[in-house]
Design a protein around this motif. Structure first.
Motif, PDB file in Angstrom:
ATOM      1  N   MET A 244      37.372  22.676  51.193  1.00 34.73           N
ATOM      2  CA  MET A 244      37.535  23.550  52.346  1.00 34.73           C
ATOM      3  C   MET A 244      36.984  24.956  52.190  1.00 34.73           C
ATOM      4  O   MET A 244      37.066  25.763  53.131  1.00 34.73           O
ATOM      5  N   GLY A 245      36.410  25.297  51.044  1.00 32.21           N
ATOM      6  CA  GLY A 245      35.792  26.609  50.918  1.00 32.21           C
ATOM      7  C   GLY A 245      36.744  27.738  51.273  1.00 32.21           C
ATOM      8  O   GLY A 245      37.861  27.804  50.793  1.00 32.21           O
ATOM      9  N   ARG A 246      36.264  28.650  52.116  1.00 31.83           N
ATOM     10  CA  ARG A 246      37.064  29.770  52.633  1.00 31.83           C
ATOM     11  C   ARG A 246      37.644  30.636  51.508  1.00 31.83           C
ATOM     12  O   ARG A 246      38.810  31.057  51.553  1.00 31.83           O
ATOM     13  N   SER A 247      36.814  30.901  50.507  1.00 28.85           N
ATOM     14  CA  SER A 247      37.213  31.798  49.432  1.00 28.85           C
ATOM     15  C   SER A 247      37.423  33.206  49.996  1.00 28.85           C
ATOM     16  O   SER A 247      36.832  33.570  51.019  1.00 28.85           O
ATOM     17  N   LEU A 248      38.256  33.987  49.318  1.00 25.83           N
ATOM     18  CA  LEU A 248      38.471  35.354  49.793  1.00 25.83           C
ATOM     19  C   LEU A 248      38.991  36.256  48.691  1.00 25.83           C
ATOM     20  O   LEU A 248      39.496  35.779  47.662  1.00 25.83           O
ATOM     21  N   ILE A 249      38.833  37.556  48.935  1.00 21.18           N
ATOM     22  CA  ILE A 249      39.290  38.600  48.024  1.00 21.18           C
ATOM     23  C   ILE A 249      40.216  39.512  48.807  1.00 21.18           C
ATOM     24  O   ILE A 249      39.838  40.041  49.855  1.00 21.18           O
ATOM     25  N   VAL A 250      41.441  39.680  48.297  1.00 24.95           N
ATOM     26  CA  VAL A 250      42.455  40.472  48.992  1.00 24.95           C
ATOM     27  C   VAL A 250      42.881  41.638  48.102  1.00 24.95           C
ATOM     28  O   VAL A 250      43.114  41.471  46.902  1.00 24.95           O
ATOM     29  N   ALA A 251      43.006  42.822  48.706  1.00 26.32           N
ATOM     30  CA  ALA A 251      43.436  44.020  47.994  1.00 26.32           C
ATOM     31  C   ALA A 251      44.955  44.034  47.837  1.00 26.32           C
ATOM     32  O   ALA A 251      45.668  43.274  48.498  1.00 26.32           O
ATOM     33  N   PRO A 252      45.488  44.913  46.973  1.00 28.78           N
ATOM     34  CA  PRO A 252      46.940  44.963  46.777  1.00 28.78           C
ATOM     35  C   PRO A 252      47.748  45.200  48.049  1.00 28.78           C
ATOM     36  O   PRO A 252      48.892  44.756  48.149  1.00 28.78           O
ATOM     37  N   ASP A 253      47.173  45.893  49.027  1.00 29.94           N
ATOM     38  CA  ASP A 253      47.892  46.161  50.276  1.00 29.94           C
ATOM     39  C   ASP A 253      47.682  45.079  51.326  1.00 29.94           C
ATOM     40  O   ASP A 253      48.130  45.209  52.466  1.00 29.94           O
ATOM     41  N   GLY A 254      47.000  43.977  50.940  1.00 30.61           N
ATOM     42  CA  GLY A 254      46.783  42.861  51.849  1.00 30.61           C
ATOM     43  C   GLY A 254      45.485  42.904  52.628  1.00 30.61           C
ATOM     44  O   GLY A 254      45.172  41.957  53.354  1.00 30.61           O
ATOM     45  N   LYS A 255      44.716  43.966  52.484  1.00 25.48           N
ATOM     46  CA  LYS A 255      43.446  44.034  53.190  1.00 25.48           C
ATOM     47  C   LYS A 255      42.466  43.005  52.641  1.00 25.48           C
ATOM     48  O   LYS A 255      42.292  42.894  51.431  1.00 25.48           O
ATOM     49  N   GLU A 263      32.789  25.851  54.807  1.00 27.92           N
ATOM     50  CA  GLU A 263      33.055  24.870  53.755  1.00 27.92           C
ATOM     51  C   GLU A 263      31.796  24.583  52.946  1.00 27.92           C
ATOM     52  O   GLU A 263      31.800  23.692  52.101  1.00 27.92           O
ATOM     53  N   GLU A 264      30.748  25.331  53.200  1.00 31.65           N
ATOM     54  CA  GLU A 264      29.483  25.152  52.486  1.00 31.65           C
ATOM     55  C   GLU A 264      29.427  26.082  51.273  1.00 31.65           C
ATOM     56  O   GLU A 264      30.269  26.965  51.106  1.00 31.65           O
ATOM     57  N   GLU A 265      28.441  25.868  50.431  1.00 34.39           N
ATOM     58  CA  GLU A 265      28.250  26.764  49.292  1.00 34.39           C
ATOM     59  C   GLU A 265      27.957  28.183  49.782  1.00 34.39           C
ATOM     60  O   GLU A 265      27.178  28.381  50.714  1.00 34.39           O
ATOM     61  N   GLU A 266      28.586  29.135  49.141  1.00 32.90           N
ATOM     62  CA  GLU A 266      28.430  30.530  49.537  1.00 32.90           C
ATOM     63  C   GLU A 266      28.945  31.408  48.409  1.00 32.90           C
ATOM     64  O   GLU A 266      29.764  30.975  47.595  1.00 32.90           O
TER      65      GLU A 266
END
Length: 307
Positions: A244-255, A263-266
């Motif tokens: 399902m992909g949908r990788s993400l990076i979240v900051a300590p405050d939730g941003k 769902e593709e390579e990225e």
């Protein structure tokens, strides 16, 4: 490097999450692709590069209880042996390659790998490894095994945080995110950054019911603990399932600092301002307001590192 230098963190670190499609039981191809992707991200300025769960072997089969084995897996007969043969031996080619890339380009890399037990032939761990220019900094063995992973992998029993020049990193793998005690234990050991590597999938003929499922989970663990939460999932297909992909990076405050909506390579990238960890925790009071003594009296034992 003088004693104490590691405590003086650079103010920022550039992170890249590689939403990679691992080929089933083809470690040589996966190794070559990971090397090229890591070098490309280092050339683009990444200082911390993250690859998904079981990047060397592909996910275990069958993907779901009662499902058929995919054609690429070679079928049920001797599958466990083929998985073991594809897994990384101690100090094996993936470890050597990642250490070489880290040393030559001055980067740190986190990668989800199937690792052979160093002593017991036929036994394996679902693991996450952290390497830097100096070599292997830490290895985490997945504690919470999802469904059929229990057929192939020994459960880990150790939680630890590794020091890097830009902060302390704690690792977890996929299903681990559903157990808040683990992320809390990593925070209490000093983690500024927590990486979670995934191979999370859906049946190909069933749409994803919640497009924000990974955001909900990463956001919650980030703000509960005041950490940067790096959630790196797999892409591509295996049998009748899509990762399902949908990788993400979240900051300590939730941003949400960066996210994939595919769902593709990225590859997703973000600059992490490490000073945000202390800023958020001191404002919210996560450490001063905790009451592990009260939780313990009501059946919630204090996590590792609690006083």
């Amino acid at each position: 490097m003088k004693r104490g230098d590691m405590d003086i963190h650079p103010s920022t670190v550039n992170a890249s999450l590689v939403q990679f499609d691992a080929r089933v039981l083809d470690p040589q191809l996966n190794l070559e692709r990971m090397r090229a992707l890591a070098v490309a991200q280092a050339a683009a300025g990444a200082q911390l590069i993250v690859f998904p769960e079981l990047s060397n072997t592909g996910y275990v089969e069958p993907l779901e209880p009662g499902a058929a084995f995919s054609e690429a897996s070679g079928g049920a007969h001797d599958y466990a042996l083929r998985l073991y043969q594809a897994a990384e031996p101690e100090g094996g080619p993936f470890t050597e390659m990642l250490c070489c890339v880290a040393r030559e380009h001055g980067v740190h890399v986190v990668a989800g790998l199937a690792l052979r037990h160093p002593v017991l032939s036929g036994a394996m761990y679902n693991a996450s490894i952290l390497v830097g220019p100096q070599g292997v900094l830490g290895v985490y063995h997945k504690i919470h095994r999802w469904h059929l992973e229990k057929l192939y992998f020994i459960a880990g029993d150790t939680i630890s945080v590794q020091q890097t020049p830009f902060g302390r990193i704690g690792m977890q793998v996929c299903y681990d995110i559903r157990f808040p005690e683990l992320t809390r234990a990593l925070m209490l050991q000093g983690a500024d950054i927590v990486t979670n590597v995934w191979a999370s999938f859906r049946q190909q003929d069933k749409p994803l019911e919640d497009e924000q499922i990974f955001t909900h989970r990463a956001y919650t663990r980030a703000i509960e603990n005041g950490v940067f939460f790096l959630s790196c999932n797999r892409a591509g297909r295996q049998g009748n399932c899509r990762f399902m992909g949908r990788s993400l990076i979240v900051a300590p405050d939730g941003k949400v600092l960066a996210e994939s909506r595919t769902e593709e390579e990225e590859v997703i990238q973000a600059e992490l301002d490490l000073s945000a960890v202390a800023r958020y925790r001191s404002f919210v009071g996560l450490l001063t307001d905790r009451r592990p003594d009260v939780y313990a009296r009501h059946g919630a034992a204090p996590p590792l590192g609690a006083s």
